[in-house]
Design an enzyme around this catalytic site. Structure first.
Site, PDB file in Angstrom:
ATOM      1  N   VAL A 123    -103.319 -43.223   9.216  1.00  0.00           N
ATOM      2  CA  VAL A 123    -103.285 -43.185  10.680  1.00  0.00           C
ATOM      3  C   VAL A 123    -101.857 -42.933  11.149  1.00  0.00           C
ATOM      4  CG1 VAL A 123    -103.739 -44.440  12.820  1.00  0.00           C
ATOM      5  CG2 VAL A 123    -105.211 -44.810  10.829  1.00  0.00           C
ATOM      6  N   VAL A 139     -88.092 -51.146  -5.629  1.00  0.00           N
ATOM      7  CA  VAL A 139     -89.286 -51.716  -6.241  1.00  0.00           C
ATOM      8  C   VAL A 139     -88.926 -52.823  -7.223  1.00  0.00           C
ATOM      9  CG1 VAL A 139     -91.260 -51.223  -7.747  1.00  0.00           C
ATOM     10  CG2 VAL A 139     -90.657 -49.621  -5.938  1.00  0.00           C
ATOM     11  N   ARG A 191    -106.033 -26.253  -8.723  1.00  0.00           N
ATOM     12  CA  ARG A 191    -105.521 -24.960  -9.189  1.00  0.00           C
ATOM     13  C   ARG A 191    -104.315 -25.183 -10.104  1.00  0.00           C
ATOM     14  NH1 ARG A 191    -104.375 -21.740  -3.864  1.00  0.00           N
ATOM     15  NH2 ARG A 191    -103.728 -23.819  -3.187  1.00  0.00           N
ATOM     16  N   VAL A 241     -98.923 -32.791   1.432  1.00  0.00           N
ATOM     17  CA  VAL A 241     -98.457 -34.178   1.343  1.00  0.00           C
ATOM     18  C   VAL A 241     -98.127 -34.554  -0.094  1.00  0.00           C
ATOM     19  CG1 VAL A 241     -99.066 -36.600   1.736  1.00  0.00           C
ATOM     20  CG2 VAL A 241     -99.730 -34.860   3.400  1.00  0.00           C
ATOM     21  N   LYS A 260    -108.231 -40.974   5.769  1.00  0.00           N
ATOM     22  CA  LYS A 260    -108.802 -41.623   6.959  1.00  0.00           C
ATOM     23  C   LYS A 260    -110.318 -41.507   7.020  1.00  0.00           C
ATOM     24  CE  LYS A 260    -107.394 -37.463   9.403  1.00  0.00           C
ATOM     25  NZ  LYS A 260    -106.481 -37.009   8.332  1.00  0.00           N
ATOM     26  N   ILE A 269     -95.589 -43.110  11.396  1.00  0.00           N
ATOM     27  CA  ILE A 269     -95.431 -44.235  12.315  1.00  0.00           C
ATOM     28  C   ILE A 269     -95.926 -45.516  11.653  1.00  0.00           C
ATOM     29  CG2 ILE A 269     -96.004 -45.160  14.586  1.00  0.00           C
ATOM     30  CD1 ILE A 269     -96.686 -42.291  15.445  1.00  0.00           C
ATOM     31  N   GLY A 271     -97.871 -33.925   9.049  1.00  0.00           N
ATOM     32  CA  GLY A 271     -96.883 -33.128   8.335  1.00  0.00           C
ATOM     33  C   GLY A 271     -96.582 -33.725   6.975  1.00  0.00           C
ATOM     34  N   ASP A 331    -111.211 -36.324  13.798  1.00  0.00           N
ATOM     35  CA  ASP A 331    -110.026 -36.902  13.170  1.00  0.00           C
ATOM     36  C   ASP A 331    -109.594 -38.172  13.907  1.00  0.00           C
ATOM     37  OD1 ASP A 331    -107.388 -36.413  11.428  1.00  0.00           O
ATOM     38  OD2 ASP A 331    -106.752 -36.865  13.468  1.00  0.00           O
ATOM     39  N   LYS A 363    -109.594 -42.432  12.795  1.00  0.00           N
ATOM     40  CA  LYS A 363    -108.430 -43.297  12.955  1.00  0.00           C
ATOM     41  C   LYS A 363    -108.732 -44.470  13.881  1.00  0.00           C
ATOM     42  CE  LYS A 363    -105.385 -39.357  12.144  1.00  0.00           C
ATOM     43  NZ  LYS A 363    -104.488 -38.356  12.763  1.00  0.00           N
TER      44      LYS A 363
END
Length: 430
Positions: free
Chosen positions: A134, A36, A49, A17, A107, A138, A306, A203, A207
């Protein structure tokens, strides 16, 4: 007019991410600045790392000292995508103390310590945004806490974990067993090497805690959420579901009691009718069904995980927080004024599908029916099949409390004619 001094952003974590957040910040810099009202500058990236090659990121920005990064004092926004409880919690509170607002995708931390984090943000006059925590890309958090702020939300019912939905969908559509479907999910990258957090419902439970807290203006912690995994779901369960015109999904369900005096939050596999919108959610997609007084029924659907989808949600928050920063204001914080109690699972009322292995002889059905009646659980339908002295008995109930159903099952197990309780599945969405 655009402000010339850039908003400085620090990134904590540069995995799937985080690297995508950095990439979009770089490739869409002009668009972000226009939206912005000021340039958005990546001022530092904390990683574990440092020697790993990170394409598109200036090596001079890389550091292993996340604490020193958030203490700089010149940061406007800290984006936290490292996950876990510590050091994320300390880094976020330190960021507030040193003048930065925070965008997080964490989360687990928000479900456990959301109240304390909101309090720290308020104390220092900073924003805490977490749309990405969450359901990935979406839009869900902001609609619940802003668009529906004038409405009364009564129920949030959803598929909030793509890994489990992929597995269950594969079992339903191909007849595959659980392990076979999990192996395919792992091979395709939908499941982690250790899938426990997903398949055991941890998980989704985190949420659910976040969603329930926002929807009902009540503090709901992870410990308040009843959780059951989906590893025991079998092909036989799907066959029974199909006979009822249903499929099986791992659902997060947050509900306000009918009298409005309490709430519940739970995660477990459930049968839902094929006519319900959630039944058609396939593969690794997520969907959340919201029911409220004024707006009625709403459904939010899309990719729930993802790099790119989650980064999209992070950047949406970054733009919102950046605008607030320029305007000298903050967005909505925690709304927990209702302070409703969270009821135990035993008080949840729903329907049940119970599969029993019984002796194939006269009187068994009568014995089983008597046990249900003694515990106040009304039977809707019964289906029995027998062969060679063995039989399966499938009972579908009317609505009953979870406590009543639990007492019924305990009593059934004590009957000499009941060889075992093969499965218990709640029936939702009707």
């Amino acid at each position: 007019m655009m402000r010339t001094r850039p908003l400085k952003v620090a990134l904590l974590g540069c995995g799937v991410v985080g690297s995508e957040v950095a990439r979009i910040m770089t490739t869409h810099a002009d668009d972000l600045a226009a939206r912005v009202g000021a340039p958005v500058e990546l001022a530092g990236v904390a990683v574990r790392r440092p020697d790993k090659v990170r394409e598109g990121i200036d090596p001079e920005l890389i550091t292993t000292d996340a604490t020193a990064l958030v203490k700089r004092g010149d940061l406007d926004i800290v984006v936290e995508v490292i996950g876990g409880i510590e050091p994320a919690r300390t880094l976020i509170t330190t960021a507030f103390e040193h003048g930065a607002s925070v965008v997080s995708a964490n989360k687990a931390l928000l479900a456990q310590d959301g109240a304390a984090l909101h309090a720290a943000a308020e104390e220092h006059g900073k924003d805490l945004y977490y749309e990405a925590a969450v359901a990935g890309a979406i839009p869900l958090i902001r609609p619940l806490r802003e668009s529906l702020a004038g409405d009364k939300v009564n129920r949030v019912l959803g598929i909030v974990n793509g890994t489990t939905n992929f597995i269950l969908d594969k079992m339903d559509s191909t007849g595959a067993g659980y392990q076979e479907a999990l192996d395919e999910a792992t091979a395709l990258g939908y499941a982690e090497a250790d899938p426990t957090a997903d398949v055991e419902g941890f998980d989704a439970a985190a949420k659910a805690a976040i969603l329930a807290g926002i929807a009902f203006h009540t503090r709901v912690r992870l410990d308040d959420v009843h959780r059951e995994g989906m590893t025991e779901v079998t092909a036989a369960d799907f066959a029974s579901a199909r006979e009822m015109g249903c499929t099986i999904k791992l659902l997060a369900i947050c509900e306000r009691a009918e009298d409005g005096a309490s709430v519940t939050a739970r995660v477990h596999p459930a049968m839902i009718p094929l006519s319900h919108p959630l039944a058609s959610v396939r593969g690794a997609y997520n969907a959340v069904f919201v029911e409220s007084d004024a707006s009625g029924q709403l459904m939010f659907y899309g990719p729930g995980a993802g790099g790119s989808p989650t980064a999209s949600a992070v950047l949406g928050d970054l733009v919102a927080v950046g605008r607030n920063r320029l305007g000298g204001t903050t967005g909505p914080g925690e709304s927990a004024y209702a302070a409703l109690p969270v009821s135990p699972m035993g008080e949840v009322v729903t329907r049940y599908h119970i599969s029993l292995d019984v002796a194939d002889k006269p009187g068994v059905l009568a014995q089983v029916a008597t046990v249900f009646a003694e515990h106040g659980v009304s039977i809707d339908t019964v289906r029995q099949q027998g062969k060679d002295g063995e039989a399966s008995l499938v009972v579908v109930t009317h609505r009953a409390s979870d406590a009543a159903l639990g007492g019924t099952v305990e009593a059934l197990r004590k009957l000499d004619t009941v060889r075992g309780v093969a499965s218990i599945m709640r029936v939702e969405g009707e």
